[in-house]
Design a protein around this motif. Sequence first.
Motif, short mmCIF file in Angstrom:
data_model
loop_
_atom_site.label_atom_id
_atom_site.label_comp_id
_atom_site.label_asym_id
_atom_site.label_seq_id
_atom_site.Cartn_x
_atom_site.Cartn_y
_atom_site.Cartn_z
N SER A 119 -4.60 -4.94 18.39
CA SER A 119 -4.08 -4.12 19.49
C SER A 119 -4.22 -2.63 19.18
CB SER A 119 -2.62 -4.47 19.81
OG SER A 119 -1.78 -4.13 18.74
N LEU A 120 -4.13 -2.26 17.90
CA LEU A 120 -4.30 -0.85 17.53
C LEU A 120 -5.76 -0.43 17.68
CD1 LEU A 120 -1.90 -0.81 14.47
CD2 LEU A 120 -1.53 0.32 16.68
N VAL A 121 -6.69 -1.31 17.32
CA VAL A 121 -8.12 -1.03 17.50
C VAL A 121 -8.45 -0.97 19.00
CG1 VAL A 121 -10.45 -1.92 17.14
CG2 VAL A 121 -8.80 -1.91 15.25
N GLU A 122 -7.80 -1.80 19.80
CA GLU A 122 -8.01 -1.74 21.25
C GLU A 122 -7.51 -0.40 21.79
OE1 GLU A 122 -6.40 -4.04 25.20
OE2 GLU A 122 -6.77 -5.23 23.40
N LEU A 123 -6.42 0.07 21.26
CA LEU A 123 -5.85 1.36 21.67
C LEU A 123 -6.76 2.52 21.29
CD1 LEU A 123 -3.24 2.87 22.71
CD2 LEU A 123 -2.55 2.94 20.30
N PHE A 124 -7.29 2.48 20.04
CA PHE A 124 -8.12 3.56 19.51
C PHE A 124 -9.23 2.93 18.68
CE2 PHE A 124 -8.86 7.22 16.56
CZ PHE A 124 -9.23 8.16 17.51
N ALA A 125 -10.38 2.72 19.31
CA ALA A 125 -11.48 1.96 18.71
C ALA A 125 -11.97 2.55 17.39
CB ALA A 125 -12.64 1.85 19.70
N LEU A 126 -11.81 3.84 17.16
CA LEU A 126 -12.30 4.45 15.93
C LEU A 126 -11.61 3.89 14.68
CD1 LEU A 126 -12.83 8.18 16.93
CD2 LEU A 126 -14.57 6.46 16.42
N TYR A 127 -10.44 3.28 14.84
CA TYR A 127 -9.77 2.70 13.66
C TYR A 127 -10.67 1.67 12.98
CZ TYR A 127 -5.25 4.80 14.94
OH TYR A 127 -4.23 5.66 15.22
N ALA A 128 -11.40 0.89 13.74
CA ALA A 128 -12.31 -0.10 13.14
C ALA A 128 -13.41 0.60 12.34
CB ALA A 128 -12.92 -0.99 14.22
N ASP A 129 -13.95 1.70 12.89
CA ASP A 129 -14.97 2.48 12.17
C ASP A 129 -14.40 3.08 10.89
OD1 ASP A 129 -16.67 1.91 14.28
OD2 ASP A 129 -16.37 3.84 15.26
N TYR A 130 -13.18 3.60 10.98
CA TYR A 130 -12.55 4.20 9.81
C TYR A 130 -12.37 3.16 8.70
CZ TYR A 130 -11.21 8.07 12.95
OH TYR A 130 -11.20 9.12 13.84
N GLN A 131 -11.93 1.95 9.07
CA GLN A 131 -11.73 0.92 8.06
C GLN A 131 -13.06 0.53 7.44
OE1 GLN A 131 -8.57 -0.81 6.70
NE2 GLN A 131 -10.31 -0.55 5.35
N ALA A 132 -14.13 0.51 8.23
CA ALA A 132 -15.46 0.15 7.72
C ALA A 132 -16.01 1.21 6.76
CB ALA A 132 -16.43 -0.06 8.88
N LYS A 133 -15.55 2.47 6.90
CA LYS A 133 -16.03 3.57 6.06
C LYS A 133 -15.44 3.56 4.65
CE LYS A 133 -15.81 7.80 7.50
NZ LYS A 133 -15.46 9.05 8.21
N THR A 134 -14.34 2.87 4.44
CA THR A 134 -13.63 2.96 3.17
C THR A 134 -13.30 1.59 2.60
OG1 THR A 134 -11.71 3.92 2.04
CG2 THR A 134 -11.35 3.15 4.28
N GLU A 135 -13.21 1.53 1.30
CA GLU A 135 -12.76 0.29 0.66
C GLU A 135 -11.23 0.23 0.63
OE1 GLU A 135 -14.63 -0.52 -3.09
OE2 GLU A 135 -16.58 0.10 -2.33
#
Length: 148
Positions: A119-135
């Motif tokens: 639901s947070l990624v649906e709210l602000f899709a960039l969160y998924a990109d941010y998680q993919a950028k970091t370990e």
Amino acid sequence: MAQQDEEAVVSPTGWVAEQARRYEESGGTTGTGVQGVPCLLLDYRGRRTGQLRRTVLIYGRDGEDYLVVASNGGDDEHPLWYRNIVAEPDVRLRVGTEERFAARAETLSAEDKARVWPSLVELFALYADYQAKTERDIPVVRLSRVQD
């Protein structure tokens, strides 16, 4: 937490400082969103200085509680506000036109994060990109209102 008349030091990041100023000065009628996503003001104590600090954060909801994501834009380090609230979880919020109110911050367990993350990624899709950028596992924080 904070004395009612205690001034908070606003984030040194220019756009955050400007948005926090507009949010506070308008009583929560302007500056309350980023890219159409709702934001709140978070006041917290600096873990080293004891100084009251303020930042603007996107938020989601889980029942009566507010959820904020310590994404730091996908950086490998936690944001400073997150490190501070881990050390001192008593905070104050302003959400829209509501007056400031006391809240308690708690990092969600892996199980709770898994439940609310979509639901947070649906709210602000960039969160998924941010998680993919970091370990780093990006923390999600629950902010629960407490009685003043």
